[in-house]
Write a protein that holds these residues in place. Sequence first.
Motif, PDB file in Angstrom:
ATOM      1  N   ASP A 113     -65.235 -52.663  59.333  1.00 14.78           N
ATOM      2  CA  ASP A 113     -64.586 -52.642  60.648  1.00 14.78           C
ATOM      3  C   ASP A 113     -63.318 -51.791  60.618  1.00 14.78           C
ATOM      4  O   ASP A 113     -62.986 -51.117  61.601  1.00 14.78           O
ATOM      5  N   ALA A 114     -62.606 -51.825  59.491  1.00 10.51           N
ATOM      6  CA  ALA A 114     -61.400 -51.008  59.362  1.00 10.51           C
ATOM      7  C   ALA A 114     -61.746 -49.523  59.393  1.00 10.51           C
ATOM      8  O   ALA A 114     -61.031 -48.715  59.999  1.00 10.51           O
ATOM      9  N   LEU A 115     -62.852 -49.163  58.743  1.00  7.51           N
ATOM     10  CA  LEU A 115     -63.283 -47.763  58.738  1.00  7.51           C
ATOM     11  C   LEU A 115     -63.665 -47.308  60.141  1.00  7.51           C
ATOM     12  O   LEU A 115     -63.312 -46.197  60.566  1.00  7.51           O
ATOM     13  N   ILE A 116     -64.359 -48.160  60.888  1.00  6.61           N
ATOM     14  CA  ILE A 116     -64.737 -47.825  62.263  1.00  6.61           C
ATOM     15  C   ILE A 116     -63.490 -47.660  63.133  1.00  6.61           C
ATOM     16  O   ILE A 116     -63.383 -46.716  63.929  1.00  6.61           O
ATOM     17  N   ALA A 117     -62.528 -48.577  62.980  1.00  5.94           N
ATOM     18  CA  ALA A 117     -61.299 -48.498  63.777  1.00  5.94           C
ATOM     19  C   ALA A 117     -60.525 -47.225  63.463  1.00  5.94           C
ATOM     20  O   ALA A 117     -60.013 -46.546  64.365  1.00  5.94           O
ATOM     21  N   ALA A 118     -60.436 -46.874  62.176  1.00  7.02           N
ATOM     22  CA  ALA A 118     -59.723 -45.656  61.781  1.00  7.02           C
ATOM     23  C   ALA A 118     -60.423 -44.414  62.323  1.00  7.02           C
ATOM     24  O   ALA A 118     -59.769 -43.456  62.755  1.00  7.02           O
ATOM     25  N   SER A 119     -61.749 -44.426  62.323  1.00  4.68           N
ATOM     26  CA  SER A 119     -62.512 -43.289  62.853  1.00  4.68           C
ATOM     27  C   SER A 119     -62.262 -43.118  64.345  1.00  4.68           C
ATOM     28  O   SER A 119     -62.098 -41.994  64.839  1.00  4.68           O
TER      29      SER A 119
END
Length: 222
Positions: A113-119
């Motif tokens: 989820d952190a990777l999606i938010a950063a993207s």
Amino acid sequence: MLVISKKGPGDVKASDFNKNGAVEIINPEAHIATLDKGAQFEMEVTVEKDRGFRSTEMVTDKGKEIGRIDIDAAFSPISRVKIDIENTRVGQMTNFDKLLLEVESDGSILPYDALIAASNILIDHYKAFAFNEETPNELTQMPEKEVPMMDEEVADEVLEGDEEIDPKTKIEDAKFSPRTTNALTNVGVKTVAGLKRLSDLKLSEIKGLGQKGIDEIKERLG
């Protein structure tokens, strides 16, 4: 604001903070202190929401309260990110790269989820450059240029152009654009008088003149 008030002996843990509906303790077993028999432990903790990292040097109201201890604050839920690139094969091609990401969080958010938010944050930043004609962007606006003053000779020529043209004036001297002048002379029109005798239909049949040339003639002849 979170508060701990506890007597020894025993360990002081994050679970000993008073209940607060606005704050969630991610790791209740986090060790804070160990108390001997008869010891009294009291602590108030200020909890804030922010981004990234903030060192004690960035605190503007440092030292305003007696007994206050400022500490560095890490607001990011991501504790570690490892990036690696490996060679990989796709079909018969062996010159492709594979990106490997290893993400560790503090438990408040899943690494995926952190990777999606950063993207999504990165995409939002790049949207500033993804504009079109229907949604103009301030980056496309060119600075206004100063209009140079017209000298007297050019001004006189412009004023003369607004005056009525002598019917005997040759087409070459009538100050039409080069395109219009060539189109008229190619069909044998020699003077302004001869030009005035042509109907709109005849003008439209002149090769290379076009509607723009017709409009120029009408404007020039009044």
